[in-house]
Design a protein around this motif. Structure first.
Motif, PDB file in Angstrom:
ATOM      1  N   LEU A 215     -33.256  26.848  19.825  1.00 13.52           N
ATOM      2  CA  LEU A 215     -32.874  25.705  20.641  1.00 13.52           C
ATOM      3  C   LEU A 215     -32.015  26.125  21.829  1.00 13.52           C
ATOM      4  CD1 LEU A 215     -31.961  23.049  17.904  1.00 13.52           C
ATOM      5  CD2 LEU A 215     -34.070  23.242  19.219  1.00 13.52           C
ATOM      6  N   GLN A 216     -32.315  25.534  22.971  1.00 13.67           N
ATOM      7  CA  GLN A 216     -31.518  25.793  24.162  1.00 13.67           C
ATOM      8  C   GLN A 216     -30.184  25.057  24.055  1.00 13.67           C
ATOM      9  OE1 GLN A 216     -32.269  27.848  26.623  1.00 13.67           O
ATOM     10  NE2 GLN A 216     -34.285  28.370  25.734  1.00 13.67           N
ATOM     11  N   GLY A 217     -29.098  25.721  24.406  1.00 15.05           N
ATOM     12  CA  GLY A 217     -27.783  25.115  24.399  1.00 15.05           C
ATOM     13  C   GLY A 217     -27.095  25.121  23.049  1.00 15.05           C
ATOM     14  N   GLU A 219     -26.450  28.016  21.298  1.00 13.74           N
ATOM     15  CA  GLU A 219     -26.149  29.415  21.010  1.00 13.74           C
ATOM     16  C   GLU A 219     -24.904  29.551  20.131  1.00 13.74           C
ATOM     17  OE1 GLU A 219     -26.755  28.194  23.960  1.00 13.74           O
ATOM     18  OE2 GLU A 219     -28.669  29.125  24.535  1.00 13.74           O
ATOM     19  N   ASN A 220     -23.894  28.715  20.394  1.00 17.26           N
ATOM     20  CA  ASN A 220     -22.665  28.799  19.590  1.00 17.26           C
ATOM     21  C   ASN A 220     -22.924  28.424  18.130  1.00 17.26           C
ATOM     22  OD1 ASN A 220     -21.185  29.588  21.825  1.00 17.26           O
ATOM     23  ND2 ASN A 220     -20.536  27.483  22.332  1.00 17.26           N
ATOM     24  N   LEU A 221     -23.726  27.353  17.918  1.00 12.63           N
ATOM     25  CA  LEU A 221     -24.057  26.937  16.555  1.00 12.63           C
ATOM     26  C   LEU A 221     -24.869  28.013  15.839  1.00 12.63           C
ATOM     27  CD1 LEU A 221     -24.077  24.856  14.292  1.00 12.63           C
ATOM     28  CD2 LEU A 221     -26.072  23.784  15.372  1.00 12.63           C
ATOM     29  N   ALA A 222     -25.805  28.621  16.565  1.00 13.18           N
ATOM     30  CA  ALA A 222     -26.616  29.685  15.960  1.00 13.18           C
ATOM     31  C   ALA A 222     -25.739  30.867  15.579  1.00 13.18           C
ATOM     32  CB  ALA A 222     -27.714  30.121  16.923  1.00 13.18           C
ATOM     33  N   ARG A 223     -24.783  31.198  16.470  1.00 16.84           N
ATOM     34  CA  ARG A 223     -23.884  32.322  16.191  1.00 16.84           C
ATOM     35  C   ARG A 223     -22.993  32.001  14.983  1.00 16.84           C
ATOM     36  NH1 ARG A 223     -21.373  32.086  20.528  1.00 16.84           N
ATOM     37  NH2 ARG A 223     -22.997  33.110  21.773  1.00 16.84           N
ATOM     38  N   GLU A 224     -22.501  30.768  14.933  1.00 19.15           N
ATOM     39  CA  GLU A 224     -21.657  30.350  13.811  1.00 19.15           C
ATOM     40  C   GLU A 224     -22.437  30.382  12.487  1.00 19.15           C
ATOM     41  OE1 GLU A 224     -19.334  26.325  12.260  1.00 19.15           O
ATOM     42  OE2 GLU A 224     -19.998  26.492  14.359  1.00 19.15           O
ATOM     43  N   MET A 225     -23.686  29.887  12.526  1.00 23.76           N
ATOM     44  CA  MET A 225     -24.499  29.866  11.312  1.00 23.76           C
ATOM     45  C   MET A 225     -24.823  31.275  10.844  1.00 23.76           C
ATOM     46  SD  MET A 225     -28.010  27.770  10.574  1.00 23.76           S
ATOM     47  CE  MET A 225     -27.086  26.226  10.443  1.00 23.76           C
ATOM     48  N   LYS A 226     -25.131  32.161  11.797  1.00 21.72           N
ATOM     49  CA  LYS A 226     -25.429  33.545  11.431  1.00 21.72           C
ATOM     50  C   LYS A 226     -24.215  34.213  10.793  1.00 21.72           C
ATOM     51  CE  LYS A 226     -27.142  37.914  13.299  1.00 21.72           C
ATOM     52  NZ  LYS A 226     -27.627  38.621  14.517  1.00 21.72           N
ATOM     53  N   GLN A 227     -23.035  33.930  11.356  1.00 18.91           N
ATOM     54  CA  GLN A 227     -21.814  34.517  10.800  1.00 18.91           C
ATOM     55  C   GLN A 227     -21.562  34.006   9.379  1.00 18.91           C
ATOM     56  OE1 GLN A 227     -18.350  33.775  13.174  1.00 18.91           O
ATOM     57  NE2 GLN A 227     -16.937  34.757  11.747  1.00 18.91           N
ATOM     58  N   ASN A 228     -21.755  32.691   9.168  1.00 18.05           N
ATOM     59  CA  ASN A 228     -21.559  32.130   7.828  1.00 18.05           C
ATOM     60  C   ASN A 228     -22.564  32.707   6.830  1.00 18.05           C
ATOM     61  OD1 ASN A 228     -19.455  30.533   8.716  1.00 18.05           O
ATOM     62  ND2 ASN A 228     -20.742  28.714   9.056  1.00 18.05           N
ATOM     63  N   ILE A 229     -23.801  32.886   7.274  1.00 18.79           N
ATOM     64  CA  ILE A 229     -24.818  33.479   6.396  1.00 18.79           C
ATOM     65  C   ILE A 229     -24.405  34.885   5.981  1.00 18.79           C
ATOM     66  CG2 ILE A 229     -27.181  34.382   6.350  1.00 18.79           C
ATOM     67  CD1 ILE A 229     -28.018  31.979   8.034  1.00 18.79           C
ATOM     68  N   GLN A 230     -23.924  35.675   6.934  1.00 19.16           N
ATOM     69  CA  GLN A 230     -23.515  37.048   6.629  1.00 19.16           C
ATOM     70  C   GLN A 230     -22.317  37.070   5.683  1.00 19.16           C
ATOM     71  OE1 GLN A 230     -22.867  38.598  10.574  1.00 19.16           O
ATOM     72  NE2 GLN A 230     -25.031  39.171  10.859  1.00 19.16           N
ATOM     73  N   GLU A 231     -21.380  36.144   5.866  1.00 19.81           N
ATOM     74  CA  GLU A 231     -20.210  36.094   4.986  1.00 19.81           C
ATOM     75  C   GLU A 231     -20.620  35.698   3.563  1.00 19.81           C
ATOM     76  OE1 GLU A 231     -17.566  33.422   6.899  1.00 19.81           O
ATOM     77  OE2 GLU A 231     -16.854  34.900   8.378  1.00 19.81           O
ATOM     78  N   ASN A 264     -28.108  19.888  10.863  1.00 19.21           N
ATOM     79  CA  ASN A 264     -28.903  18.735  10.451  1.00 19.21           C
ATOM     80  C   ASN A 264     -28.944  17.668  11.535  1.00 19.21           C
ATOM     81  OD1 ASN A 264     -30.463  17.307   8.564  1.00 19.21           O
ATOM     82  ND2 ASN A 264     -28.677  16.122   7.900  1.00 19.21           N
ATOM     83  N   GLY A 265     -27.921  17.658  12.395  1.00 16.89           N
ATOM     84  CA  GLY A 265     -27.886  16.695  13.483  1.00 16.89           C
ATOM     85  C   GLY A 265     -28.684  17.115  14.694  1.00 16.89           C
ATOM     86  N   CYS A 266     -29.141  18.348  14.721  1.00  9.74           N
ATOM     87  CA  CYS A 266     -29.934  18.843  15.848  1.00  9.74           C
ATOM     88  C   CYS A 266     -31.395  18.445  15.681  1.00  9.74           C
ATOM     89  CB  CYS A 266     -29.818  20.361  15.961  1.00  9.74           C
ATOM     90  SG  CYS A 266     -28.140  20.927  16.323  1.00  9.74           S
ATOM     91  N   THR A 267     -32.083  18.373  16.817  1.00  7.48           N
ATOM     92  CA  THR A 267     -33.513  18.070  16.801  1.00  7.48           C
ATOM     93  C   THR A 267     -34.282  19.372  16.595  1.00  7.48           C
ATOM     94  OG1 THR A 267     -33.162  16.233  18.318  1.00  7.48           O
ATOM     95  CG2 THR A 267     -35.420  17.055  18.069  1.00  7.48           C
ATOM     96  N   VAL A 268     -34.804  19.543  15.410  1.00  8.14           N
ATOM     97  CA  VAL A 268     -35.560  20.754  15.087  1.00  8.14           C
ATOM     98  C   VAL A 268     -36.921  20.354  14.540  1.00  8.14           C
ATOM     99  CG1 VAL A 268     -33.486  22.104  14.580  1.00  8.14           C
ATOM    100  CG2 VAL A 268     -34.615  20.835  12.753  1.00  8.14           C
TER     101      VAL A 268
END
Length: 642
Positions: A215-217, A219-231, A264-268
Motif C-alpha cells: 500500500l502507498q503511504g 510505509e510506517n505501518l509496514a515497518r512497524e508490523m515487520k518489527q513486531n513480527i520479528q520480535e 485491519n482498518g486499511c483497505t487491502v
C-alpha cells in the motif's frame, strides 16, 4: 566457393544462437513459473507463500462399500501421514491402518496383549448398516490366536460410515475410541496459553503484512508490523511454555494488537488475507488432528501391550515349571473334575495374574469351597505358567484344573478353526436412537460377547450338566452359591441384559434373522450355562452354521462374526439376570456410582483400561487389588504392580 562457405558458417552460427536464446528464455520462464506456482498454492500438500509452518493437510480417508479404509487418491501423500508412518516403523500394516482411523485399540487389549493387540483400528468390513457402526476393541487376552504373532494387533470392523447421514460428524469417541474417554479424565492444565496467543498474533500479522507492504503511504505501518513480527519470532524461538517468556511479553502482545487493528482498518485485498488465514487455520487443524492420532496411538500402545512385569512373570513361571514339575491336579483330584454334583466354574484366559485375581475373589467371597472346581482353559504358550502358579498357590479347598485347549480332542471342529483359544470379544458399537431419528449424532456403547471357544463347552465338559462361565477381568464380591442354584426356566444361558443396544440396532448386520427387534442384547462376563439344554438345542451346530455364513475367510470377519453368530445362536434362549448383580464398564466408564459397585455381586472390567495397567481407572483399581495374591516371590521379583 569461399564466400559461400563463409555464408554457410554464418548461418549455422545464427541458428546455434537462436536455439541458445530459446533455451535461455525457457529457463527464465520455468524459473518464474515454479515460485509463482508455490505462491499461488498450486503445488500438492505444502503451505502457501512464505508461511513457515511445517504442517500440511491430512490426506482424507474414506470407507468403500465393504467398509475398508482407503486413502483418497485425489490428494498426494500427506507429510502428516508420512510422519505417522515414520513414528511406527516396525508395526504391522493392520495397526497403521487402524491408527489412520483412530480406533480404540479394541486397541479394539481397547486389548492388553496388543502391541498391542489392538492398536488403534485397521478396518475391514462385512456389511453395510445405516444405523450402526461396530468396531472391535482389543481386550486383554481376548484376542484371536492368529494375532499373537503380531503382538496381538486388533482389527476393527466398520459396518457403516457416519457420513451416510447428512451433516453428521464423527464424535471423538467414535473416531478415536476409548482414548477420548481417558483423555478427558486426564486433561492437563495448559502451560503455554500465552505462547499460543503469541503464535496466533504472529499468524495474523503475517497474513496482513504482504498486503500492507504494497500500500502507498503505509510505509510506517509496514515497518512497524515487520518489527513486531520479528520480535514475536525472536520470543517464540526461545520459549516453549509460559514460564520461558520474558517479563515484557504483555507489552509486546498489546503492541501487536494495536498494529493488527491498524492493518485491519486499511483497505487491502481481502481475498489474499482470507486465503492466508484459511491456510493457517487448515494447517492448525491438521496439526491438531495429527497429534490426536499420535496420542491415541500411544494410549492404545499402553493399554494393548503386555507390561514388561507381566511378561516377566509369565516367563519366570514357565521356566520354574520345567525345573520343579508340580503335581498333576488332574490325577490327584480326578474324582472331582467330572462330578456334576459340584459347582464348576470355567474361565478362558491367557493372563495368569488376571485369572488368579478372579479365582481368588470367588474363593474369598465363598462360604464353602469344598465343592468348587475351576476349569481354566488357556493356550499352549501360557499353559505351563498357569499350571505352575496354581500348583504353588492354594485357594482354600477349591480344585483348579488347567487345560490347554490346543491339546483337546475336538477333531470334529477343526475345519472351522475353533480349536485355538478365542475367548470373549469386545465391541464398540455406535448407534442412533430409534426414538430420536432426527438427531444425527451417534452414541457409543461397549459390548462383551462370547468368543468362538465358548461354543466348545459341551464338547470339553461332556460329563457336566451345568457350568458358570466367567471372564478373567471379573472380580466377585459375594458368594455365588445362590446364583449357581438359579432356575433357568428352560433357557440355555443366564446373563445380564444390555438394553442400551437392542437387536433392531444391528438388524442389517445380523442378516434379517431377528425375531424381536426390541429385544435387549446380553453381556458375557458372568454366565450360567445349562449344558443339557445346550445339547438339546444343538447350539454348537447352530453357531457353526452361522459362523460359516458370516465368516468370509478373512481375519477380520473371523473375530467380528462372533458378535452376529453369538447373538443369533442364543436368540430367545437367554434367562435375564438382575442387572444390579453384575456391574460392567469398569474398564471404560468413569461415571459408575460407587454404591452400585459396593453392592454388586460381581464387577466386570470390560474395556481398554484394565485394572492391572497403569492406564486403568484409578477409582476402580482398589476393588481389584484387594484380591491380589500376597507374598508371591515371582511377583516381587518381576516388580508386578509396584
Amino acid at each position: 566457393m569461399k564466400g559461400y562457405a563463409a555464408a554457410a558458417g554464418s548461418s549455422t552460427k545464427q541458428r546455434r544462437w537462436k536455439w541458445l536464446a530459446l533455451a535461455v528464455l525457457m529457463l527464465v520462464f520455468f524459473s518464474m513459473l515454479v515460485p509463482l506456482s508455490f505462491l499461488l498454492g498450486l503445488h500438492n500438500g505444502f503451505p502457501v507463500g512464505w508461511l513457515s509452518d511445517e504442517s500440511s493437510p491430512l490426506d482424507s480417508f474414506e470407507f468403500d462399500g465393504n467398509g475398508i479404509i482407503e486413502k483418497n487418491s485425489s490428494k498426494g501423500d500427506s507429510r502428516v501421514e508420512q510422519m505417522l508412518r515414520n513414528f511406527t516403523p516396525s508395526l504391522p500394516e493392520e495397526i497403521v491402518q487402524d491408527i489412520a482411523e483412530g480406533g480404540d485399540m479394541k486397541l479394539n487389549y481397547s486389548k492388553r496383549n496388543e502391541v498391542s493387540e489392538q492398536l488403534t483400528s485397521g478396518l475391514t468390513g462385512v456389511a453395510s448398516h445405516p444405523e450402526s457402526e461396530v468396531l472391535t476393541e482389543g481386550v486383554d487376552s481376548k484376542m484371536h490366536p492368529a494375532l499373537d504373532t503380531k503382538l496381538g494387533a486388533r482389527v476393527g470392523v466398520k459396518l457403516s460410515d457416519v457420513s451416510n447421514f447428512a451433516g453428521a460428524q464423527k464424535s471423538c469417541e467414535l473416531e478415536f475410541g476409548s482414548y477420548c474417554l481417558w483423555s478427558k479424565e486426564h486433561k492437563e492444565t495448559m502451560k503455554d496459553a500465552i505462547v499460543k496467543r503469541l503464535k496466533d498474533q504472529l499468524f495474523v500479522a503475517r497474513a496482513y503484512y504482504p498486503s500492507i507492504a504494497k500500500l502507498q503511504g503505509q510505509e510506517n505501518l509496514a515497518r512497524e508490523m515487520k518489527q513486531n513480527i520479528q520480535e514475536h519470532e525472536r520470543i517464540l524461538s526461545e520459549a516453549i511454555s509460559d514460564a520461558d517468556l520474558p517479563p515484557f511479553v504483555p507489552e509486546k502482545i498489546q503492541k501487536m494488537e494495536e498494529t493488527v487493528a491498524k492493518a485491519n482498518g486499511c483497505t487491502v485485498e481481502c481475498s489474499n488475507v482470507e486465503r492466508k488465514l484459511r491456510q493457517i487455520f487448515d494447517l492448525t487443524v491438521d496439526e491438531t488432528h495429527f497429534h490426536m492420532k499420535q496420542s491415541a496411538f500411544l494410549y492404545h500402545l499402553g493399554v494393548q501391550t503386555m507390561p514388561k512385569s507381566l511378561h516377566c512373570l509369565s516367563m519366570r513361571l514357565t521356566v520354574e515349571y520345567f525345573r520343579e514339575r508340580p503335581l498333576d491336579v488332574d490325577t490327584s483330584h480326578a474324582y472331582k473334575v467330572n462330578d456334576p454334583s459340584l459347582r464348576h466354574y470355567v474361565i478362558f484366559s491367557q493372563d495368569v495374574l488376571a485369572v488368579s485375581v478372579t479365582i481368588n475373589s470367588i474363593v474369598t467371597s465363598s462360604m464353602d469351597t469344598a465343592d468348587v472346581v475351576f476349569h481354566l482353559l488357556t493356550d499352549r504358550q501360557n499353559f505351563y505358567a498357569m499350571r505352575f502358579w496354581f500348583a504353588r498357590n492354594s485357594y482354600r479347598d477349591a480344585v483348579i484344573r488347567v487345560l490347554n485347549i490346543e491339546d483337546l480332542n475336538l477333531s470334529n471342529l477343526i475345519d472351522f478353526g475353533v480349536t485355538q483359544l478365542s475367548p470373549s470379544e469386545e465391541f464398540r458399537v455406535s448407534i442412533h436412537n430409534f426414538d430420536e431419528p432426527q438427531l444425527l449424532h451417534m452414541r457409543t456403547e461397549y459390548l462383551s460377547i462370547f468368543g468362538h471357544s465358548h461354543f466348545l463347552l459341551p464338547e470339553i465338559f461332556k460329563n457336566l450338566k451345568k457350568v458358570m462361565v466367567l471372564e478373567d477381568d471379573m472380580i466377585v464380591q459375594h458368594d455365588l452359591s445362590t446364583l449357581w442354584n438359579t432356575d433357568l426356566e428352560g433357557k440355555v444361558n443366564a446373563a445380564v441384559n444390555f438394553c442400551k443396544v437392542r437387536f433392531g440396532h444391528l438388524e442389517t448386520f445380523l442378516g434379517g434373522n431377528i425375531n424381536d427387534r426390541s429385544s435387549c442384547l446380553w453381556m458375557s462376563g458372568l454366565n450360567i450355562i445349562d449344558l443339557d439344554k445346550w445339547r438339546e438345542h444343538n447350539l454348537t451346530g447352530i453357531y457353526l452354521k452361522l459362523l460359516n455364513r458370516f465368516h468370509n475367510g478373512s481375519e477380520a470377519t473371523w473375530r467380528t462374526s462372533a458378535l452376529s453368530a453369538s447373538l443369533l445362536a442364543f436368540q430367545d434362549r437367554i434367562f435375564s439376570l438382575d442387572s444390579s448383580l453384575v456391574i460392567s464398564g469398569l474398564g471404560h466408564d468413569y461415571s459408575i456410582n460407587e454404591d452400585m459397585i459396593k453392592n454388586a455381586v460381581a464387577l466386570h472390567y470390560n474395556g481398554n483400561m484394565k485394572p492391572w495397567l497403569d492406564l486403568g481407572i484409578p477409582t476402580y483399581k482398589k476393588y481389584w487389588k484387594k484380591f491380589l495374591t500376597q507374598g508371591e516371590r515371582f511377583m516381587d521379583e518381576c516388580n508386578v504392580l509396584h
